[in-house]
Design a protein around this motif. Structure first.
Motif, PDB file in Angstrom:
ATOM      1  N   UNK B  87      89.966   8.684  89.686  1.00 24.64           N
ATOM      2  CA  UNK B  87      88.989   9.715  89.811  1.00 24.64           C
ATOM      3  C   UNK B  87      87.852   9.281  90.336  1.00 24.64           C
ATOM      4  N   UNK B  88      87.047   8.139  89.805  1.00 27.19           N
ATOM      5  CA  UNK B  88      85.740   7.608  90.143  1.00 27.19           C
ATOM      6  C   UNK B  88      85.860   7.194  91.496  1.00 27.19           C
ATOM      7  N   UNK B  89      86.948   6.748  91.936  1.00 28.15           N
ATOM      8  CA  UNK B  89      87.157   6.154  93.613  1.00 28.15           C
ATOM      9  C   UNK B  89      86.861   7.335  94.431  1.00 28.15           C
ATOM     10  N   UNK B  90      87.842   8.324  94.020  1.00 29.57           N
ATOM     11  CA  UNK B  90      87.698   9.323  94.775  1.00 29.57           C
ATOM     12  C   UNK B  90      86.339  10.164  95.041  1.00 29.57           C
ATOM     13  N   UNK B  91      85.627  10.075  93.931  1.00 33.90           N
ATOM     14  CA  UNK B  91      84.336  10.666  94.118  1.00 33.90           C
ATOM     15  C   UNK B  91      83.457   9.536  95.155  1.00 33.90           C
ATOM     16  N   UNK B  92      83.596   8.330  94.618  1.00 35.68           N
ATOM     17  CA  UNK B  92      82.931   7.467  95.784  1.00 35.68           C
ATOM     18  C   UNK B  92      83.050   7.459  96.956  1.00 35.68           C
ATOM     19  N   UNK B  93      84.384   7.368  97.285  1.00 39.25           N
ATOM     20  CA  UNK B  93      84.746   7.371  98.964  1.00 39.25           C
ATOM     21  C   UNK B  93      84.867   8.773  99.500  1.00 39.25           C
ATOM     22  N   UNK B  94      85.328   9.737  98.898  1.00 40.16           N
ATOM     23  CA  UNK B  94      85.492  11.032  99.618  1.00 40.16           C
ATOM     24  C   UNK B  94      84.382  11.950  99.183  1.00 40.16           C
ATOM     25  N   UNK B 196      63.943  15.667  86.443  1.00 35.94           N
ATOM     26  CA  UNK B 196      63.706  15.511  84.919  1.00 35.94           C
ATOM     27  C   UNK B 196      64.424  14.353  84.384  1.00 35.94           C
ATOM     28  N   UNK B 197      65.011  13.474  85.513  1.00 34.59           N
ATOM     29  CA  UNK B 197      65.142  12.198  85.020  1.00 34.59           C
ATOM     30  C   UNK B 197      66.596  11.968  84.660  1.00 34.59           C
ATOM     31  N   UNK B 198      67.475  13.033  84.934  1.00 34.52           N
ATOM     32  CA  UNK B 198      68.961  12.741  84.901  1.00 34.52           C
ATOM     33  C   UNK B 198      69.377  12.165  85.879  1.00 34.52           C
ATOM     34  N   UNK B 199      70.309  10.942  85.622  1.00 33.24           N
ATOM     35  CA  UNK B 199      70.858  10.270  86.584  1.00 33.24           C
ATOM     36  C   UNK B 199      71.917  10.870  87.119  1.00 33.24           C
ATOM     37  N   UNK B 200      71.899  12.024  88.049  1.00 41.50           N
ATOM     38  CA  UNK B 200      72.958  13.030  88.426  1.00 41.50           C
ATOM     39  C   UNK B 200      74.090  12.469  89.109  1.00 41.50           C
ATOM     40  N   UNK B 201      73.974  11.162  89.605  1.00 47.21           N
ATOM     41  CA  UNK B 201      75.217  10.450  90.553  1.00 47.21           C
ATOM     42  C   UNK B 201      76.025  10.104  89.254  1.00 47.21           C
ATOM     43  N   UNK B 202      75.390   9.452  88.153  1.00 52.05           N
ATOM     44  CA  UNK B 202      76.148   9.247  87.036  1.00 52.05           C
ATOM     45  C   UNK B 202      77.011  10.519  86.546  1.00 52.05           C
ATOM     46  N   UNK B 203      76.439  11.352  86.330  1.00 54.76           N
ATOM     47  CA  UNK B 203      76.842  12.746  85.591  1.00 54.76           C
ATOM     48  C   UNK B 203      78.101  13.259  86.548  1.00 54.76           C
ATOM     49  N   UNK B 204      77.750  13.267  87.739  1.00 57.40           N
ATOM     50  CA  UNK B 204      78.840  13.666  88.731  1.00 57.40           C
ATOM     51  C   UNK B 204      80.232  12.883  88.582  1.00 57.40           C
ATOM     52  N   UNK B 205      79.772  11.385  88.679  1.00 63.71           N
ATOM     53  CA  UNK B 205      81.253  10.493  88.535  1.00 63.71           C
ATOM     54  C   UNK B 205      81.734  10.933  87.374  1.00 63.71           C
ATOM     55  N   UNK B 206      80.864  10.936  86.211  1.00 60.14           N
ATOM     56  CA  UNK B 206      81.569  11.141  84.990  1.00 60.14           C
ATOM     57  C   UNK B 206      82.336  12.458  84.828  1.00 60.14           C
ATOM     58  N   UNK B 207      81.969  13.402  85.540  1.00 60.46           N
ATOM     59  CA  UNK B 207      82.912  14.619  85.768  1.00 60.46           C
ATOM     60  C   UNK B 207      84.225  14.161  86.166  1.00 60.46           C
ATOM     61  N   UNK B 208      84.357  13.677  87.189  1.00 61.78           N
ATOM     62  CA  UNK B 208      85.397  13.263  88.181  1.00 61.78           C
ATOM     63  C   UNK B 208      86.015  12.511  87.221  1.00 61.78           C
ATOM     64  N   UNK B 209      85.541  11.546  86.396  1.00 66.40           N
ATOM     65  CA  UNK B 209      86.319  10.621  85.433  1.00 66.40           C
ATOM     66  C   UNK B 209      87.129  11.378  84.415  1.00 66.40           C
ATOM     67  N   UNK B 210      86.287  12.542  83.738  1.00 62.01           N
ATOM     68  CA  UNK B 210      86.656  13.082  82.713  1.00 62.01           C
ATOM     69  C   UNK B 210      88.053  14.113  83.100  1.00 62.01           C
ATOM     70  N   UNK B 211      87.820  14.711  84.314  1.00 56.05           N
ATOM     71  CA  UNK B 211      88.908  15.621  84.790  1.00 56.05           C
ATOM     72  C   UNK B 211      90.271  14.558  84.798  1.00 56.05           C
TER      73      UNK B 211
END
Lengths: 370, 307
Positions: B87-94, B196-211
């Motif tokens: 899931x993480x890789x899909x987010x990074x690559x695609x 506001x200082x949230x690392x959105x890249x990290x959060x988006x990756x986390x969403x993919x990983x949780x799913x």
């Protein structure tokens, strides 16, 4: 300028055409079309191994009319759309004889193309009656029909005195065709057909179907289709304690059903072509397969072998590689093949073809029951 | 009485499938909620989860380890790890390289990813069906022995309980944890959260990983429940789960749960009372009806166009 381009194009196409005839003189291309990949690829393995062996042996014997046979193998994934694509590819390759296809739903659309393009087709596995119902001149098979196999299965079920039978199919040409033949024969014999229903091929969840079967109180279930679905139905039926005996056509009779259904495959009834590999006259051929490390016992291995042999003998008998002449020779002659003596009727079906009822075991072996 | 037992049996069948659909649907709905995109490679992540679990189970069996809780735990952990990585890789690559471009671009890259993963498994594992060993057998039955009995298998109970645990954990995570709060913030306004200082890249990756992790759980459960897997089985399951997510209101987590259950029950009732042939017709018909009358799905919030 324009004319010179035209000339150039004509010149190129003429030389391509010449090249085409040049190579056709040295060899006869035989297309082998069947599933190399996809859920029923193991049947394709049988087809390719039988056809390759036939080509090898015919070539070793000096070929056909002094020319070598060359296999052109294509993968139709048992998908009607893909079948049309590969049929067109065979047309472009200049193939004039095709061994295939395997699944009836692929053979049907592909045969339209072959008939239009003047290509002779022999299917070693498609049992749907519709394929030869259209009055095509160039369509043959080396296997029986659902209309022969269905009654064999149904008559066997009748002999077991069933109380209630359910007939299930996968809505595909092959599965539904054979299921209909079974249902009609059962009804004629006065057996109650409690259910006649389709499922979706590729489905995985059959818990609702199994519940329905339990509720209907059937003691026998006939399934028209292939092993991936029946394997799951068997397994889920066993888990839900459905107490019924299942029966299916040759499309379910291969060892992969054991990897899916496990213990639940024990006692499954299957109609199959007789074990040609156990016939005494085929033993030399069987050992040739075994030397190559291949298994000749699958239902379509020797039918594919016979299909190639018939094409070769048809060419010899006609004295020509014109598919129409070969078709005439095949209809006229009597041929002796590993699947027995073959004679064709006007439609391109074999005059007679035997089916045998086997009991399947959870280790993948089978024993004849009648 | 017998009719009632039959109805209950079909209800149980539907709930089982429905809760598994819900697990997969979470992945679609969370990704949509945060970046407004459909992750078309999600079905493949689920399929890879099932394959990993099967490989782990077979591997353990080869070492002679047959103690059920251990086998299931190892299979689950392996499947979750591999799928999450996927899931993480899909987010990074695609997704990440094309984020912020025209909407169609990530859509196409996700479809490409899905085709790639499907064919990769085809090549690596072969196209044949692979059978799952029967690990959890038996169950409870109700009703008189001589007529129709309703049965709940231990496998079905396992699916209910696991789904329930996963869903509760996810709800708690989203509502209580720091990352969960950040997830909600990002889904409300990505640009503002960034400021506001949230690392959105990290959060988006986390969403993919949780799913992906939840899809892997579903892969293990459904692989064992059905009995066999093949490289294409993520496609159909993905389609169904996507339908469930849309039905419940895409972007809403309770919506995905509700959508999954409704879809599962409607499927089993259709095959139970009508015919299995009409199963998909009714499910997708239902989807069309709900979208006609409630375009945002059952629990979806109407989107306010930000100007």
């Amino acid at each position: 300028m324009k004319t010179s381009v035209k000339k150039l194009v004509t010149g190129i196409s003429a030389s391509i055409a010449l090249m085409g005839t040049g190579s056709a003189l040295a060899e006869i291309k035989v297309g082998i079309a069947g599933p190399m990949t996809g859920p029923v690829a193991q049947y394709g393995d049988m087809q390719f191994s039988g056809a390759r062996m036939a080509i090898e042996r015919i070539n070793a014997d000096g070929g056909v009319m002094g020319e070598q046979l060359v296999a052109v193998e294509v993968d139709d994934v048992c998908d009607p759309k893909q079948a049309v694509t590969v049929a067109n590819r065979l047309v472009n390759d200049g193939v004039r004889f095709v061994i295939g296809h395997l699944c009836s739903s692929s053979t049907q659309p592909a045969s339209d193309i072959y008939e239009d393009e003047g290509i002779l087709m022999v299917t070693p596995a498609s049992t749907s009656p519709d394929i030869t119902e259209r009055g095509y001149e160039l369509v043959f098979r080396t296997i029986g029909l659902d209309s022969m196999q269905g009654p064999v299965a149904a008559n066997y079920l009748v002999s077991l005195n069933p109380e209630r039978v359910a007939v299930i199919h996968d809505k595909q040409q092959y599965g539904e065709g054979i299921a209909t033949a079974v249902r009609d024969t059962l009804k004629e014999a006065g057996v109650e057909v409690a259910m006649f229903e389709g499922i979706t091929a590729g489905d995985k969840d059959f818990s609702s179907l199994v519940t329905k079967l339990r509720d209907a109180g059937v003691d026998y279930v006939y399934y028209g289709g292939y092993h991936p679905e029946l394997g799951l139905i068997l397994r889920q039926a066993r888990q839900a304690n459905l107490d019924a005996t299942f029966m299916g056509p040759e499309g379910v009779g291969n060892k992969d059903i054991n990897t899916i259904a496990g213990e639940a495959a024990e006692g499954l009834l299957v109609t199959l072509p007789p074990s040609f590999d156990e016939k005494a006259e085929n033993q030399a051929l069987v050992s040739a397969f075994k030397e190559k490390g291949e298994d000749p016992s699958g239902p379509f291995v020797l039918t594919s072998y016979a299909a190639v042999q018939l094409v070769a003998e048809g060419i010899e008998a006609a004295g020509s590689i014109d598919p129409f002449d070969v078709a005439k020779a095949l209809r006229a002659g009597t041929f002796s093949t590993p699947i027995g003596t073959v004679e064709y009727d006007d439609k391109g079906d074999m005059e007679s073809f035997e089916f045998v009822v086997y009991e399947w075991h959870s280790d993948g072996s089978k024993t004849p029951v009648n | 009485m017998q009719d009632l037992l039959y109805f209950v049996q079909q209800l149980i069948n539907g709930l089982t499938i429905g809760s598994a659909y819900a697990l997969i649907a979470i992945g679609y709905t969370m990704v949509y909620g945060i970046i407004g995109m459909i992750n078309f490679a999600h079905g493949e992540v689920y399929m890879i989860g099932a394959y990993t679990a099967l490989i782990a189970i077979t591997g353990l069996a080869a070492f002679g380890i047959a103690w059920l809780p251990l086998v299931l735990l190892v299979a689950l952990v392996c499947a979750v790890i591999v799928s999450s990585a996927m899931g993480w890789a899909v987010e990074r690559v695609a997704y990440r390289p094309v984020r912020g471009r025209h909407r169609l671009i990530p859509l196409i890259s996700a479809i490409g990813m899905s085709i790639f993963l499907q064919n990769y498994v085809h090549l690596a594992q072969g196209s044949r069906n692979m059978g799952f060993p029967l690990l959890i057998e038996g169950g409870f039955r109700f009703g008189a022995a001589d007529s129709f009995q309703t049965s709940i298998s231990y496998m079905q109970i396992t699916i209910f309980i696991t789904t329930l645990v996963c869903m509760t954990a996810l709800s708690l995570f989203i509502s209580r944890s720091r990352t969960g709060r950040a997830c909600r913030a990002v889904s409300q306004d990505l640009g503002m959260s960034n400021l506001l200082g949230i690392d959105t890249n990290k959060i988006i990756a986390a969403t993919f990983v949780i799913g992906a992790a939840l899809a892997a759980v579903a892969g293990l459960l459904l692989g064992m429940y059905y009995g066999s897997i093949d490289p294409l089985f993520g496609f159909i399951a993905g389609l169904k789960a996507f339908t469930a997510a849309v039905l419940g209101g895409i972007g809403s987590i309770p919506g995905a749960m509700l959508g999954g259950i409704i879809l599962g029950i409607s499927e089993s009732m259709t095959s139970g009372y009508l015919s299995g042939e009409y199963k998909d017709v009714v499910s997708f018909g239902l989807l069309i009806l709900i979208l006609l009358f409630k375009p945002t799905g059952l629990l979806g919030k109407p989107e306010v166009e930000k100007i």
